[in-house]
Design a protein around this motif. Structure first.
Motif, PDB file in Angstrom:
ATOM      1  N   UNK A  50      45.380  44.663  25.540  1.00 35.25           N
ATOM      2  CA  UNK A  50      45.359  45.638  26.829  1.00 35.25           C
ATOM      3  C   UNK A  50      44.784  44.937  27.986  1.00 35.25           C
ATOM      4  N   UNK A  51      43.737  43.950  27.854  1.00 37.37           N
ATOM      5  CA  UNK A  51      43.024  43.336  29.025  1.00 37.37           C
ATOM      6  C   UNK A  51      43.676  42.951  30.126  1.00 37.37           C
ATOM      7  N   UNK A  52      44.703  42.087  29.729  1.00 35.95           N
ATOM      8  CA  UNK A  52      45.441  41.514  30.887  1.00 35.95           C
ATOM      9  C   UNK A  52      46.112  42.506  31.763  1.00 35.95           C
ATOM     10  N   UNK A  53      46.805  43.764  31.187  1.00 31.09           N
ATOM     11  CA  UNK A  53      47.580  44.840  31.824  1.00 31.09           C
ATOM     12  C   UNK A  53      46.312  45.599  32.817  1.00 31.09           C
ATOM     13  N   UNK A  54      45.130  45.901  32.042  1.00 37.62           N
ATOM     14  CA  UNK A  54      44.243  46.727  33.075  1.00 37.62           C
ATOM     15  C   UNK A  54      43.721  45.797  33.992  1.00 37.62           C
ATOM     16  N   UNK A  55      43.538  44.458  33.862  1.00 36.40           N
ATOM     17  CA  UNK A  55      43.144  43.493  34.950  1.00 36.40           C
ATOM     18  C   UNK A  55      43.876  43.584  36.090  1.00 36.40           C
ATOM     19  N   UNK A  56      45.299  43.451  35.712  1.00 30.45           N
ATOM     20  CA  UNK A  56      46.297  43.424  36.747  1.00 30.45           C
ATOM     21  C   UNK A  56      46.616  44.776  37.454  1.00 30.45           C
ATOM     22  N   UNK A  57      46.305  45.908  36.662  1.00 26.71           N
ATOM     23  CA  UNK A  57      46.364  47.267  37.426  1.00 26.71           C
ATOM     24  C   UNK A  57      45.162  47.385  38.286  1.00 26.71           C
ATOM     25  N   UNK A  58      44.179  46.904  38.158  1.00 24.60           N
ATOM     26  CA  UNK A  58      42.613  46.784  38.601  1.00 24.60           C
ATOM     27  C   UNK A  58      42.856  45.975  39.943  1.00 24.60           C
ATOM     28  N   UNK A  59      43.456  44.906  39.925  1.00 20.87           N
ATOM     29  CA  UNK A  59      43.666  43.824  40.998  1.00 20.87           C
ATOM     30  C   UNK A  59      44.327  44.577  41.892  1.00 20.87           C
ATOM     31  N   UNK A  60      45.898  45.246  41.365  1.00 18.66           N
ATOM     32  CA  UNK A  60      46.535  46.008  42.354  1.00 18.66           C
ATOM     33  C   UNK A  60      46.011  46.861  43.092  1.00 18.66           C
ATOM     34  N   UNK A  61      45.271  47.878  42.282  1.00 18.28           N
ATOM     35  CA  UNK A  61      44.681  48.989  43.045  1.00 18.28           C
ATOM     36  C   UNK A  61      43.369  48.442  44.421  1.00 18.28           C
ATOM     37  N   UNK A  62      42.792  47.215  43.858  1.00 17.53           N
ATOM     38  CA  UNK A  62      42.050  46.846  45.013  1.00 17.53           C
ATOM     39  C   UNK A  62      42.539  46.372  45.917  1.00 17.53           C
ATOM     40  N   UNK A  63      43.780  45.503  45.976  1.00 18.00           N
ATOM     41  CA  UNK A  63      44.486  45.101  46.928  1.00 18.00           C
ATOM     42  C   UNK A  63      45.100  46.004  47.700  1.00 18.00           C
ATOM     43  N   UNK A  64      45.647  47.160  47.115  1.00 19.93           N
ATOM     44  CA  UNK A  64      46.507  48.089  47.807  1.00 19.93           C
ATOM     45  C   UNK A  64      45.384  48.871  48.544  1.00 19.93           C
ATOM     46  N   UNK A  65      44.167  49.244  48.177  1.00 20.05           N
ATOM     47  CA  UNK A  65      43.214  50.050  48.604  1.00 20.05           C
ATOM     48  C   UNK A  65      42.563  49.186  49.983  1.00 20.05           C
ATOM     49  N   UNK A  66      42.377  47.685  49.779  1.00 17.77           N
ATOM     50  CA  UNK A  66      41.870  47.034  51.045  1.00 17.77           C
ATOM     51  C   UNK A  66      42.913  47.050  51.925  1.00 17.77           C
ATOM     52  N   UNK A  67      44.095  46.729  51.615  1.00 20.24           N
ATOM     53  CA  UNK A  67      45.135  46.564  52.782  1.00 20.24           C
ATOM     54  C   UNK A  67      45.332  47.846  53.486  1.00 20.24           C
ATOM     55  N   UNK A  68      45.519  48.956  52.617  1.00 20.71           N
ATOM     56  CA  UNK A  68      45.599  50.272  53.244  1.00 20.71           C
ATOM     57  C   UNK A  68      44.312  50.449  54.173  1.00 20.71           C
ATOM     58  N   UNK A  69      43.165  50.400  53.897  1.00 15.93           N
ATOM     59  CA  UNK A  69      42.011  50.475  54.776  1.00 15.93           C
ATOM     60  C   UNK A  69      41.822  49.638  55.803  1.00 15.93           C
ATOM     61  N   UNK A  70      42.311  48.374  55.824  1.00 20.44           N
ATOM     62  CA  UNK A  70      42.372  47.498  56.676  1.00 20.44           C
ATOM     63  C   UNK A  70      43.613  47.669  57.930  1.00 20.44           C
TER      64      UNK A  70
END
Length: 184
Positions: A3-23
């Motif tokens: 489960x770790x790689x799936x959670x890591x990809x989901x977390x990275x996607x959420x961080x990138x999306x939030x950062x892009x939206x914020x910027x």
């Protein structure tokens, strides 16, 4: 099942999306919100100034310039009030001309934009003119009444009076443009 790689990809996607939206997205939405808010505030202020023109013209019409029964103190006070009301007309029409791009540009139809611009320029010209006060009042009322009803009246009032308001406004403009300026 790992489960770790799936959670890591989901977390990275959420961080990138939030950062892009914020910027990129949030600043544009905030700027748009500010422009829309300013346009609506300018529209409200335009409506207030329309009512100021109508009310001030009515006050000037209802208040005599002079009455033989008045004492000098009352005569001076009434004269001061009339001067203050004339200054309110000057201030209201000056604001309308100075801010016409903000409030007129906020309406979606070109005919509304043209109507607002024509109105602002015309009433300012009337206030600045050397016409008699009674003539100015009549012209200001003739120009302002249809504009106030078309921009700020109830929708059924606007629809019912659209043709007559346009005709009344055009007739007042024609009268305004056909009048001879006073001789120097």
């Amino acid at each position: 099942m790992n489960l770790a790689p799936t959670l890591l990809v989901a977390a990275a996607t959420a961080v990138v999306t939030a950062t892009a939206t914020g910027l990129f997205v949030t600043p544009r939405l905030d700027a748009r919100k500010k422009r829309i808010s300013e346009a609506h505030t300018a529209r409200d202020t335009f409506g207030t100034h329309l009512m100021t023109v109508l009310a001030t013209c009515s006050l000037l019409e209802q208040t005599p310039i002079d009455d033989p029964a008045w004492r000098p103190v009352l005569r001076d006070r009434i004269k001061g009030e009339r001067e203050r009301w004339l200054q309110q007309l000057d201030d209201a029409t000056r604001w309308m001309v100075d801010n016409v791009a903000v409030y007129a540009g906020s309406w979606p139809l070109q005919r509304h934009k043209d109507f607002a611009v024509s109105y602002a320029a015309s009433v300012r010209g009337v206030v600045l003119s050397e016409r008699e006060e009674a003539t100015k009042r009549a012209l200001l009322l003739g120009l302002t009444t249809p504009v106030q009803r078309q921009f700020f009246g109830f929708w059924w009032t606007r629809a019912r009076h659209f043709t007559s308001d346009q005709g009344s406004f055009a007739a007042t403009l024609a009268r305004l443009n056909s009048e001879e300026p006073p001789a120097p």
